[in-house]
Design a protein around this motif. Sequence first.
Motif, PDB file in Angstrom:
ATOM      1  N   THR A  87       0.665  -1.269  -0.028  1.00  0.00           N
ATOM      2  CA  THR A  87      -0.504   0.236   0.198  1.00  0.00           C
ATOM      3  C   THR A  87       0.817   1.465   0.634  1.00  0.00           C
ATOM      4  O   THR A  87       1.498   1.595   0.668  1.00  0.00           O
ATOM      5  CB  THR A  87      -0.835  -0.320   1.706  1.00  0.00           C
ATOM      6  OG1 THR A  87      -1.478  -1.182   1.298  1.00  0.00           O
ATOM      7  CG2 THR A  87      -1.955   1.230   0.945  1.00  0.00           C
ATOM      8  N   PRO A  88       1.101   2.548  -0.787  1.00  0.00           N
ATOM      9  CA  PRO A  88       0.633   3.625  -1.274  1.00  0.00           C
ATOM     10  C   PRO A  88       0.980   4.389   0.350  1.00  0.00           C
ATOM     11  O   PRO A  88       0.469   4.098   1.041  1.00  0.00           O
ATOM     12  CB  PRO A  88       1.016   4.514  -2.306  1.00  0.00           C
ATOM     13  CG  PRO A  88      -0.365   3.721  -2.694  1.00  0.00           C
ATOM     14  CD  PRO A  88      -0.022   2.187  -1.974  1.00  0.00           C
ATOM     15  N   ALA A  89       1.667   4.995   0.110  1.00  0.00           N
ATOM     16  CA  ALA A  89       1.377   6.320   1.671  1.00  0.00           C
ATOM     17  C   ALA A  89       0.476   6.700   0.863  1.00  0.00           C
ATOM     18  O   ALA A  89      -0.205   7.570  -0.361  1.00  0.00           O
ATOM     19  CB  ALA A  89       2.714   7.071   2.206  1.00  0.00           C
ATOM     20  N   ILE A  90      -0.217   7.428   2.517  1.00  0.00           N
ATOM     21  CA  ILE A  90      -1.314   8.246   2.512  1.00  0.00           C
ATOM     22  C   ILE A  90      -0.500   9.832   2.247  1.00  0.00           C
ATOM     23  O   ILE A  90       0.512  10.540   2.744  1.00  0.00           O
ATOM     24  CB  ILE A  90      -2.540   8.811   3.306  1.00  0.00           C
ATOM     25  CG1 ILE A  90      -3.132   7.305   3.638  1.00  0.00           C
ATOM     26  CG2 ILE A  90      -3.764   9.988   3.589  1.00  0.00           C
ATOM     27  CD1 ILE A  90      -3.896   7.214   4.954  1.00  0.00           C
ATOM     28  N   ASP A  91      -1.143  10.515   0.743  1.00  0.00           N
ATOM     29  CA  ASP A  91      -0.319  12.273   0.740  1.00  0.00           C
ATOM     30  C   ASP A  91      -0.631  12.847   1.297  1.00  0.00           C
ATOM     31  O   ASP A  91       0.374  14.022   2.282  1.00  0.00           O
ATOM     32  CB  ASP A  91      -0.345  12.324  -0.593  1.00  0.00           C
ATOM     33  CG  ASP A  91       0.185  11.250  -1.620  1.00  0.00           C
ATOM     34  OD1 ASP A  91       1.264  10.744  -1.290  1.00  0.00           O
ATOM     35  OD2 ASP A  91      -0.061  11.432  -2.968  1.00  0.00           O
ATOM     36  N   SER A  92      -2.010  13.079   1.777  1.00  0.00           N
ATOM     37  CA  SER A  92      -2.524  14.033   2.731  1.00  0.00           C
ATOM     38  C   SER A  92      -4.372  14.135   2.601  1.00  0.00           C
ATOM     39  O   SER A  92      -4.394  13.346   2.193  1.00  0.00           O
ATOM     40  CB  SER A  92      -2.665  15.363   2.300  1.00  0.00           C
ATOM     41  OG  SER A  92      -2.673  15.834   0.847  1.00  0.00           O
TER      42      SER A  92
ATOM     43  N   SER B  26      -1.799   4.759   7.709  1.00  0.00           N
ATOM     44  CA  SER B  26      -2.604   5.090   7.920  1.00  0.00           C
ATOM     45  C   SER B  26      -1.976   6.753   8.025  1.00  0.00           C
ATOM     46  O   SER B  26      -1.035   7.245   7.979  1.00  0.00           O
ATOM     47  CB  SER B  26      -2.288   5.128   9.309  1.00  0.00           C
ATOM     48  OG  SER B  26      -1.329   4.794  10.086  1.00  0.00           O
ATOM     49  N   LYS B  27      -2.944   7.987   8.733  1.00  0.00           N
ATOM     50  CA  LYS B  27      -2.168   9.018   8.618  1.00  0.00           C
ATOM     51  C   LYS B  27      -3.511   9.612   9.549  1.00  0.00           C
ATOM     52  O   LYS B  27      -4.769   9.609   9.671  1.00  0.00           O
ATOM     53  CB  LYS B  27      -2.365  10.020   7.463  1.00  0.00           C
ATOM     54  CG  LYS B  27      -1.284  11.444   7.435  1.00  0.00           C
ATOM     55  CD  LYS B  27      -1.211  11.842   5.421  1.00  0.00           C
ATOM     56  CE  LYS B  27      -0.293  13.108   6.212  1.00  0.00           C
ATOM     57  NZ  LYS B  27       0.589  12.863   5.854  1.00  0.00           N
ATOM     58  N   ARG B  28      -3.477  10.897  10.263  1.00  0.00           N
ATOM     59  CA  ARG B  28      -4.168  11.505  11.671  1.00  0.00           C
ATOM     60  C   ARG B  28      -4.048  12.771  10.895  1.00  0.00           C
ATOM     61  O   ARG B  28      -3.025  13.133  10.578  1.00  0.00           O
ATOM     62  CB  ARG B  28      -3.745  11.263  12.529  1.00  0.00           C
ATOM     63  CG  ARG B  28      -5.027  11.767  13.719  1.00  0.00           C
ATOM     64  CD  ARG B  28      -4.595  11.387  15.177  1.00  0.00           C
ATOM     65  NE  ARG B  28      -4.528   9.889  15.681  1.00  0.00           N
ATOM     66  CZ  ARG B  28      -5.976   9.935  15.526  1.00  0.00           C
ATOM     67  NH1 ARG B  28      -6.653  10.240  15.995  1.00  0.00           N
ATOM     68  NH2 ARG B  28      -5.933   8.652  15.883  1.00  0.00           N
ATOM     69  N   ILE B  29      -5.309  13.592  11.212  1.00  0.00           N
ATOM     70  CA  ILE B  29      -5.711  15.186  11.024  1.00  0.00           C
ATOM     71  C   ILE B  29      -6.415  15.673  12.408  1.00  0.00           C
ATOM     72  O   ILE B  29      -6.791  14.795  12.673  1.00  0.00           O
ATOM     73  CB  ILE B  29      -5.501  15.813   9.682  1.00  0.00           C
ATOM     74  CG1 ILE B  29      -7.381  15.339   9.894  1.00  0.00           C
ATOM     75  CG2 ILE B  29      -4.539  15.780   8.905  1.00  0.00           C
ATOM     76  CD1 ILE B  29      -8.086  15.880   8.443  1.00  0.00           C
TER      77      ILE B  29
END
Length: 388
Positions: A127-132, A299-302
């Motif tokens: 899985t590629p990274a989440i850009d934003s 995963s990514k959090r904002i």
Amino acid sequence: MKSKMLLLWLFILSLNLGCKKAYNPPAVTAPSSYLVVEGVINGNSDSTIIKLSRTVNLSQNTKSKTETNAKLSVEDVSGNIYALKEASSGRYTCAPLNLDSTKKYRLHIQTNNGKTYFSDYVQFTPTPAIDSIGYHITSNGLQIYANTHDPKNNTRYYRWDFVETWRFHSKYQSVSITNGTDIVPRRPDQMIYYCFGSDVSNNIILGSTEKLQQDVIYQNPITTIVSTSEKIEIKYSILLKQYALTKDAYLYWQNLKKNTEQLGSIFDAQPSTSSGNIHNAADPTEPVIGFISATNVKSKRIFISNDALPPSWQPAYPYNCGTDSVFVNYNGRNQVALFLIPIGSASIPIYPFYYPGSTARPDGYISSTISCTDCTIRGTTKQPVFWK
């Protein structure tokens, strides 16, 4: 003549009413309870989590029931086995797996009733990274979206889910509490005005670049939040998880989405069978719900603060709230002792009030219902470790 006709109609009506029986269609009363498998074989630094449950009849009150005391393991084509343990009811986990991206993997399940299930061997799909993660401010609220891309143009099929967390408060702030014998000021650890709520995504979120020249996902919609939601009254956070899919996995999730979310009119997609990749080893005809993939979840959090949103957006409190004045002496009756002091009372004291010139003890309290004063009925006062 009219009276005879009336009697005849009443007689026919009584026959119809007397012969009616409750009809329970087969789909409602079917005895079968099918296995439901949720999760992915996770090949990165996070744990692999698999949830097992059983379908229930429509006539039952519950949506599903957990499948406990099963034995689960991840297997590769070389014979390596990685066992999972039941961490909680129907939830099975194992430590992070260092998977070989050149190998294929499958899930092995042995249920408590002795049945054995295998998923098909699947190729590990990175899985590629989440850009934003970003959001649009619309006339009705927030539209949250995600951006990602695969520079090698290999992924093409994506799925997302999320966990959202928010800080909110009750309608009224109570600074008083009963100890069973008197009303006293609340200690800091007894405050119930600010809380944290949490929820998980309940829709299937998919994206595909199959028909695009570049493997780029731009502003794929994730979720919407209406402007009156208490999720955004103070601060909101979303933890987004991204999964790379094979084409077979994508078609499974796409079909499941059509069958569960998009059936509302004759113009919507019609229901069809969602064939997963999990099978009963002794009975391949038994339906099993789920599709197992092997990938490294990203995963990514904002965080989104209220001060970044339009000031005209005001939260709509979910309950009708009002306050009452409860007196120590009301025509010789101590209302405070009757309605506020007993443990488990339906009303909670908010703050004391005093008659003019009275300073020793309160003459009464402003109070309200639990739903309007206690935020813990919908959340927790414990701050999450990730909270900023």
